[in-house]
Scaffold this active site. Structure first.
Site, short mmCIF file in Angstrom:
data_model
loop_
_atom_site.label_atom_id
_atom_site.label_comp_id
_atom_site.label_asym_id
_atom_site.label_seq_id
_atom_site.Cartn_x
_atom_site.Cartn_y
_atom_site.Cartn_z
N ARG A 3 14.91 -9.49 16.43
CA ARG A 3 15.09 -9.25 14.99
C ARG A 3 15.35 -10.55 14.24
NH1 ARG A 3 19.63 -7.94 12.39
NH2 ARG A 3 20.62 -6.98 14.21
N TYR A 31 1.03 -0.35 -7.17
CA TYR A 31 1.06 0.67 -6.13
C TYR A 31 2.23 1.62 -6.39
CZ TYR A 31 1.62 2.69 -1.49
OH TYR A 31 1.77 3.56 -0.44
N ASP A 66 1.75 -9.17 -5.79
CA ASP A 66 1.18 -8.43 -4.66
C ASP A 66 -0.31 -8.79 -4.59
OD1 ASP A 66 0.01 -6.53 -2.97
OD2 ASP A 66 1.52 -5.01 -3.45
N LYS A 95 -3.55 -3.76 5.46
CA LYS A 95 -4.89 -3.64 4.87
C LYS A 95 -5.82 -4.72 5.38
CE LYS A 95 -2.82 -0.26 3.07
NZ LYS A 95 -1.83 -0.37 2.04
#
Ligand code: LCS
Length: 398
Positions: A61, A114, A186, A211
């Site tokens: 992490r 979005y 974005d 994507k």
């Protein structure tokens, strides 16, 4: 390796940046390190690592070599000093925003973004005491007018999901800088192959790497890219504690996908431009939105801001409304009726009968989602097959 983009072309950068032969084995492909924890050696060595005197992998992490290789490659492609890979695009957006704003701060956001990013700001950030004003950012003057003393961030997405409206990144970046306000863009729809917001004066880029970076529809992930000091803060503050890191296996898939990102995006661009031009002359189609068409109201801006191409997303409005949309969804065989985008496979949605069928018609129309709106993520298939596939589902007797 971080300097690749200064001397090499984009294909070379995509292939080589961030990678070097594995020192342990000489393996040319970055190994997939699944280990969650790392041997600290001796107590003295462990103490030095925890005191920050020595750099080492400790716990996944906090850092992982496979994830780090993807971060270096993505940073080089975005012309960023550094990047951070996250569990999803939403994790990237949340971490980037929370690095900047705290309770009492204000955000100016483009309205055409979005929907989950919109809901994050309204519900989650709203509950934390962070207010957002949504504006039509196609006109930079609207952004300027909405900036207040408490404004800490201007948030943009261009081209916007789903209607493909653009924001002028250079103009808005300059407005925000003058006001001392940070900017995030974005860049999911364009990808760094077509548009580099950081080169245009934007501070930080976020991506749904699910994507185009992934490109094969088999891994969810996100990216934050920008200045090294910002990326460090983004990691040590929100990301480390909220915990939305990228899994090593996803980073491995992302690394593999990114090698062909420029090659794929070039073909997405070419297929989408050809399809958009064909759709514009189809008798069943009322209107096409594609930044690469001269009919797009911001085509001049697109040519300036997207030097690599206009992307793989195309929107069009069917004259036949809801029925025509449903008919097309049921007729297509090469395109798949599915959400998401940036896949090698062409993905098609008709929001009015699918994703937006749960919102009222009035709310839908207010968002610009008309009855006949179709969103197409143009894939890498032969464009003749895509044209034939759509033509079979469109009624020519209009
Ligand atoms: N930003 C943009 C522009 C997006 O289109 C999406 C997801 C996200 C961020 C969030 O990324 P994720 O967390 O899912 O990796 N867009 C989707 C879409 O248009 N259909 O399904 C998901």
């Amino acid at each position: 390796m971080a300097d690749h983009h200064r001397t090499f072309g984009i294909h070379t950068t995509a292939i080589h940046a961030g990678e070097s032969p594995d020192p342990a084995t000489g393996a040319l492909v970055p190994p997939l390190h699944l280990a969650t924890t790392y041997h600290l050696g001796t107590a003295e060595n462990g103490a030095a690592i925890f005191a920050g005197e020595k750099e080492a992998y400790v716990y996944t992490r906090w850092g992982n070599p496979t994830v780090a290789a993807f971060e270096r490659k993505a940073a080089a492609l975005e012309h960023a000093e550094a990047a951070l890979a996250t569990a999803s695009g939403m994790a990237a957006i949340a971490a980037a925003i929370l690095t900047i704003v705290k309770a009492g701060d204000h955000i100016v956001s483009a309205g055409a973004i979005y929907p989950s990013a919109y809901h994050l700001m309204v519900t989650q950030l709203g509950a934390l005491g962070i207010q957002t004003s949504f504006v039509d950012a196609t006109d930079p003057a609207n952004v300027e007018r909405a900036i207040r003393p408490a404004t800490k961030l201007v948030y943009l997405e261009t081209p916007g999901n789903p209607l493909l409206t653009l924001c002028d990144l250079e103009a808005i970046g300059a407005i925000a800088r003058r006001a001392g306000v940070a900017t995030i863009c974005d860049n999911t729809f364009a990808s760094p192959v077509n548009q580099r917001p950081l080169d245009l004066g934007i501070d930080t880029v976020v991506h749904s790497a699910t994507k185009y970076f992934c490109g094969h529809g088999d891994a969810v992930g996100g990216l934050v890219a920008g200045r090294a000091a910002f990326i460090e803060r983004c990691f040590t503050e929100p990301l480390r504690y909220y915990g939305g890191i990228m899994a090593p296996f996803n980073a491995y898939l992302m690394l593999r996908g990114t090698i062909t990102l420029p090659l794929r995006v070039e073909r997405h661009n070419a297929n989408a431009l050809a399809l958009a031009a064909w759709l514009e002359h189809h008798p069943a189609v009322a209107r096409v939105s594609y930044p690469g068409l001269p009919s797009h109201p911001q085509h001049a801006l697109a040519k300036r801001q997207m030097p690599g191409g206009f992307g793989g997303m195309v929107c069009f409005d069917l004259k036949g409304g809801i029925e025509a949309g449903a008919r097309l969804m049921n007729a297509v065989k090469v395109c798949s009726l599915a959400v998401s985008l940036g896949d090698a496979r062409s993905l098609i949605t008709h929001p009015a009968s699918t994703t937006h069928s749960v919102v009222t018609r009035e709310a839908r129309l207010a968002q610009g989602v008309t009855d006949g709106l179709v969103r197409l993520s143009v894939g890498l298939e032969d464009v003749e097959d895509l044209i034939a596939d759509l033509d079979a589902g469109l009624d020519r007797r209009q």
